[in-house]
Design a protein around this motif. Structure first.
Motif, PDB file in Angstrom:
ATOM      1  N   LYS A 166       0.816  -1.212   0.000  1.00 16.35           N
ATOM      2  CA  LYS A 166       0.000   0.000   0.000  1.00 16.35           C
ATOM      3  C   LYS A 166       0.849   1.260   0.000  1.00 16.35           C
ATOM      4  CE  LYS A 166      -3.608  -0.103   2.760  1.00 16.35           C
ATOM      5  NZ  LYS A 166      -4.416  -0.333   3.989  1.00 16.35           N
ATOM      6  N   ASP A 167       2.149   1.138   0.403  1.00 16.86           N
ATOM      7  CA  ASP A 167       2.939   2.354   0.546  1.00 16.86           C
ATOM      8  C   ASP A 167       4.256   2.348  -0.238  1.00 16.86           C
ATOM      9  OD1 ASP A 167       3.951   0.335   2.114  1.00 16.86           O
ATOM     10  OD2 ASP A 167       3.951   1.474   3.984  1.00 16.86           O
ATOM     11  N   THR A 168       4.623   1.214  -0.878  1.00 19.27           N
ATOM     12  CA  THR A 168       5.886   1.194  -1.618  1.00 19.27           C
ATOM     13  C   THR A 168       5.896   0.008  -2.565  1.00 19.27           C
ATOM     14  OG1 THR A 168       8.310   1.316  -1.400  1.00 19.27           O
ATOM     15  CG2 THR A 168       7.153  -0.191   0.080  1.00 19.27           C
ATOM     16  N   CYS A 169       7.025  -0.173  -3.251  1.00 16.50           N
ATOM     17  CA  CYS A 169       7.180  -1.279  -4.185  1.00 16.50           C
ATOM     18  C   CYS A 169       8.534  -1.932  -3.926  1.00 16.50           C
ATOM     19  CB  CYS A 169       7.090  -0.780  -5.624  1.00 16.50           C
ATOM     20  SG  CYS A 169       6.945  -2.094  -6.847  1.00 16.50           S
ATOM     21  N   LEU A 190      14.111   2.346 -12.391  1.00 13.27           N
ATOM     22  CA  LEU A 190      13.526   3.289 -13.344  1.00 13.27           C
ATOM     23  C   LEU A 190      12.018   3.104 -13.483  1.00 13.27           C
ATOM     24  CD1 LEU A 190      16.277   3.225 -16.122  1.00 13.27           C
ATOM     25  CD2 LEU A 190      15.828   5.030 -14.449  1.00 13.27           C
ATOM     26  N   ASP A 191      11.522   1.962 -13.031  1.00 11.66           N
ATOM     27  CA  ASP A 191      10.079   1.713 -13.077  1.00 11.66           C
ATOM     28  C   ASP A 191       9.412   1.978 -11.729  1.00 11.66           C
ATOM     29  OD1 ASP A 191       7.717   1.026 -14.420  1.00 11.66           O
ATOM     30  OD2 ASP A 191       7.879  -1.053 -13.763  1.00 11.66           O
ATOM     31  N   GLY A 192      10.138   2.616 -10.819  1.00 10.14           N
ATOM     32  CA  GLY A 192       9.518   3.053  -9.582  1.00 10.14           C
ATOM     33  C   GLY A 192       9.653   2.124  -8.402  1.00 10.14           C
ATOM     34  N   VAL A 193      10.372   1.027  -8.553  1.00 10.66           N
ATOM     35  CA  VAL A 193      10.621   0.158  -7.396  1.00 10.66           C
ATOM     36  C   VAL A 193      11.533   0.903  -6.425  1.00 10.66           C
ATOM     37  CG1 VAL A 193      11.638  -2.011  -6.614  1.00 10.66           C
ATOM     38  CG2 VAL A 193      10.317  -1.949  -8.746  1.00 10.66           C
ATOM     39  N   PRO A 294       9.425   0.970 -21.525  1.00 10.30           N
ATOM     40  CA  PRO A 294       8.759   0.193 -22.579  1.00 10.30           C
ATOM     41  C   PRO A 294       8.082  -1.078 -22.048  1.00 10.30           C
ATOM     42  CG  PRO A 294      11.162  -0.009 -22.712  1.00 10.30           C
ATOM     43  CD  PRO A 294      10.873   1.078 -21.733  1.00 10.30           C
ATOM     44  N   LYS A 295       8.645  -1.661 -21.000  1.00 10.92           N
ATOM     45  CA  LYS A 295       8.084  -2.899 -20.469  1.00 10.92           C
ATOM     46  C   LYS A 295       8.061  -2.807 -18.959  1.00 10.92           C
ATOM     47  CE  LYS A 295       8.037  -7.655 -22.045  1.00 10.92           C
ATOM     48  NZ  LYS A 295       8.784  -8.701 -22.760  1.00 10.92           N
ATOM     49  N   PRO A 296       6.997  -2.281 -18.379  1.00  7.36           N
ATOM     50  CA  PRO A 296       6.962  -2.088 -16.921  1.00  7.36           C
ATOM     51  C   PRO A 296       6.969  -3.412 -16.168  1.00  7.36           C
ATOM     52  CG  PRO A 296       4.807  -1.677 -17.883  1.00  7.36           C
ATOM     53  CD  PRO A 296       5.748  -1.849 -19.034  1.00  7.36           C
ATOM     54  N   CYS A 297       7.401  -3.332 -14.912  1.00 10.33           N
ATOM     55  CA  CYS A 297       7.413  -4.516 -14.054  1.00 10.33           C
ATOM     56  C   CYS A 297       5.987  -5.014 -13.811  1.00 10.33           C
ATOM     57  CB  CYS A 297       8.045  -4.180 -12.692  1.00 10.33           C
ATOM     58  SG  CYS A 297       9.751  -3.614 -12.769  1.00 10.33           S
ATOM     59  N   HIS A 298       5.861  -6.327 -13.753  1.00 14.17           N
ATOM     60  CA  HIS A 298       4.579  -6.903 -13.361  1.00 14.17           C
ATOM     61  C   HIS A 298       4.452  -6.765 -11.846  1.00 14.17           C
ATOM     62  CE1 HIS A 298       1.180  -9.774 -13.647  1.00 14.17           C
ATOM     63  NE2 HIS A 298       1.553 -10.062 -12.406  1.00 14.17           N
ATOM     64  N   ARG A 299       3.443  -6.044 -11.401  1.00 20.74           N
ATOM     65  CA  ARG A 299       3.261  -5.783  -9.978  1.00 20.74           C
ATOM     66  C   ARG A 299       2.238  -6.724  -9.368  1.00 20.74           C
ATOM     67  NH1 ARG A 299       5.654  -1.180 -11.606  1.00 20.74           N
ATOM     68  NH2 ARG A 299       6.482   0.270 -10.028  1.00 20.74           N
TER      69      ARG A 299
END
Length: 700
Positions: A166-169, A190-193, A294-299
């Protein structure tokens, strides 16, 4: 307002296939992490079964028992209300993977297989596992029935995915992926992790720790983030020692550090970090690069928060300066911890060492003494596991060591094996060192045994071989040296098995070897002599480093007897004395100095040099000391000796791995042991090069 989260990582002393105690150590680490307020706990690589299972990974039992342990972990109340990140092997579509399993409150959140394998040096992961090479691809994994009954889940995500709370990756790396030029943390960042985890089984090697720390700092210097590093600790059943160093880094700074060498089976490192610091750091540095991936991480989403109201009032961990051990400290600590793990897990009652009074065997003795120093300190620090193990080994449930010297007397037996070729000086040096460290010391004369064996030979052949000094041939001289060395090995094992029995005590002793890595390169030892032993703590350490270590031990442990040992020339003492003095020295016998051997060893293994390439490099490196002709002679001499004696590496005593130019045949240095010792083509290339250089240089 900050977003403070408390995270935990750990170093565990796991043991291959020790599922019962591995599970207990995992649970203990989770319990400690929760007591410190952590909401995420990271453990070492393959911690459930142990990293060093080797070909046991092929066995279905290993997979089965790993899932059985996972089931116990899922059901334990200790694992509730914290995200647990554990390592185990998993088979998916009949392919075996090295995986991380993340679970929370009896639910498996995701399974992340290793993508980039360690397959060099000590590691052969591709022998047992396949890499998951499908970037950003996630599949369904059908859980075994025993797990389904606990979790109520039939399938879970399996593949290259990250965890979104809920608050991070949170994103995962596994050991070698950090060292790879295509490290996953780059694209994940770069994908926000925001939080990266690394579960490792990384071994100790002299002067290596700074590389690991620099890589972890660099991983978050470029694009920000929090990096959790967990590592295996101890000897899990093989030649390497996993050296801990669990740590947490934030935006390029280390904020929490675990020990590198430690006798604690479980060490948990926690840190409270502010996620807003990561976001602010990235806002300035990385925003232009993070706008479109181009290919975001599967969350994989989970309804759980790492931040709690308690965290809001906690101070965040601030940057610290990592203290690196010197190589001398590493030699004192790493092999000592390795020896302790081996001893306490072997069921034996101590060590026996043939102590010659030279640098090598004295180094081994000092490492055992260092082990006793560590044990006494751990007991003083209330390490109940160490005290329990010491009492079991010495056979006294009420024993508490008062000092390292006293403990050394109970755990360590040394023996000087004299012959008619031994000098009083070496005998006295061995006796003095044994007295200072406190070992139980014996003087044994081997002449009667040697003459008995030669008598058998003479009775059958009517010939009695002579030393070269007495007119004998080279073959006679070598055979007479070897029989002395081999008799010492037989006597070492006899006394290891029966010396405690003779004293009315239970158990046996492990025989320690003391051949250094440089001598192994040329095979400068007798096959099946007293260098043949159960284990060898210095088999991966150079003579140069051992001398520096002994200088350190003089000051650290106040072992003044080492001064005379360091001043004496290295000698095997297998040939007759001249006027009571040593006439044989190691460097003369080998035809080169130990420092030259060390350089050659590095070029052979690390730089991958054959004879010709080695000559080309050394002719420049040694140009101020040797002519091209002399360099060529040294290179040829080394490769002849290397080829002639390579077969000895097939029986070399299992040694502590400390140098990346080790010639250990069994695991690290996969080369043949039968060679054409003439190296015809290679040596001809060297000769041609020498001739060309001579033609261009009138002084040559």
């Amino acid at each position: 307002m900050g977003r403070n989260v408390t995270l935990a990582t750990c170093s565990l002393n796991q043991w291959a296939l020790d599922f019962e105690d591995n599970m207990k150590r995992i649970l203990k680490s989770i319990e400690i992490a929760k007591s410190h307020g952590a909401k995420y706990r990271l453990g070492p690589e393959l911690e459930i079964c142990g990293y060093g299972c080797a070909d046991h990974f092929y066995e279905s039992d290993t997979l089965l028992h790993s899932f059985q342990v996972l089931a116990k972990l899922l059901e334990s109340p200790i694992t509730q209300d914290i995200i647990c990140d554990v390592g185990m092997p998993i088979m998916h579509h009949n392919v075996r993977y090295n995986c991380r399993v993340l679970f929370l409150n009896k639910k498996i959140l995701l399974i992340r297989p290793k993508m980039l394998m360690a397959n060099q040096g000590n590691y052969r992961e591709i022998r047992w596992f396949s890499p998951w090479n499908q970037l950003r691809k996630v599949e369904e994994y059908f859980l075994p029935r025993m797990i389904q009954e606990i979790t109520g889940q039939e399938t879970v995500p399996f593949g290259d995915c990250v965890l979104s709370t809920k608050d991070t990756c949170v994103g995962t790396e596994i050991c070698a992926e950090l060292w790879n030029p295509k490290s996953p943390h780059i694209q994940m960042g770069l994908d926000g992790v925001e939080i990266f985890t690394n579960s490792s089984a990384s071994h100790h090697e002299l002067r290596k720790a700074d590389q690991r720390v620099d890589l972890i700092k660099s991983a978050t210097t470029k694009s920000g983030g929090v990096y959790l590093y967990a590592n295996q600790r101890g000897c899990d059943g093989d030649r390497v020692y996993y050296d801990g160093c669990a740590m947490v880094a934030v935006n390029g700074d280390i904020v929490a550090q675990g020990a590198q060498f430690c006798l604690n089976d479980v060490e948990v490192v926690t840190a409270t970090v502010d996620l807003e610091d990561v976001r602010s750091y990235r806002g300035e540095r990385c925003q232009p690069f993070m706008e479109s991936q181009p290919k975001p991480c599967h969350r994989v989403k989970v309804d759980f928060s790492l931040h709690t109201s308690r965290n809001m009032y906690l101070l965040t961990n601030q940057p610290i300066t990592w203290r690196f051990h010197t190589p001398e400290e590493e030699i004192s600590l790493g092999p000592a911890c390795w020896l302790w793990d081996y001893l306490r897990r072997s069921g034996q009652s101590g060590f026996l060492l043939p102590l010659s009074g030279g640098v090598d065997s004295s180094s081994t003795a000092c490492i055992v003494h260092s082990m006793c120093v560590l044990l006494c300190q751990a007991i003083k620090d209330n390490n109940t596991q160490v005290l329990e193990d010491v009492r079991r080994i010495v056979g006294d449930d009420s024993y508490s060591p008062q000092n390292p010297r006293e403990l050394c007397g109970l755990l360590f037996t040394t023996c000087y094996m004299a012959s008619e070729n031994s000098s009083k000086d070496t005998c006295n040096r061995a006796k003095d060192l044994a007295s200072q460290i406190g070992s139980t010391h014996m003087n044994i004369n081997i002449d009667m045994a040697v003459k008995g064996i030669l008598g058998i030979f003479s009775a059958l052949t009517s010939k009695w071989p002579q030393f070269r000094a007495n007119g004998g041939s080279h073959r006679e001289n070598l055979a007479l040296q070897n029989v002395q060395a081999r008799v010492r090995m037989v006597l070492a094992y006899l006394f290891a098995q029966l010396s405690l029995w003779a004293r009315g005590k239970p158990g046996g002793l492990l025989v320690l070897g003391s051949a250094n890595v440089d001598e192994s390169l040329t095979g400068y030892f007798t096959k099946y002599d007293c260098s043949s032993a159960d284990i060898n703590p210095i088999g991966g350490i150079s003579k140069t480093d051992l001398k520096s270590f002994l200088l350190y031990a003089v000051e650290k442990f106040q072992l003044t007897a080492l001064k005379g040992i360091l001043a004496a020339p290295p000698t095997a003492e297998l040939e007759p004395l001249k006027d009571g003095q040593v006439s044989q020295t190691d460097e003369v016998d080998m035809g080169m100095t130990y420092s030259e051997l060390s350089m050659i060893g590095r070029l052979r293994k690390i730089s991958k040099c054959g004879p010709f390439n080695m000559f080309c490099k050394l002719v420049n490196m040694w140009k101020d000391a040797f002519s091209p002709t002399q360099v060529a002679q040294k290179v040829k001499h080394f490769f002849r000796m290397y080829a002639m004696n390579r077969h000895k590496m097939t029986t070399v005593t299992p040694s502590y791995h400390a140098e990346n130019y080790s010639p250990d045949d069994n695991r690290f240095d996969l080369r043949p042991f039968l060679y054409n010792t003439r190296w015809t083509w290679q040596f001809r290339c060297i000769d041609k090069q020498v001739s060309q250089m001579a033609a261009n240089d009138p002084k040559e």
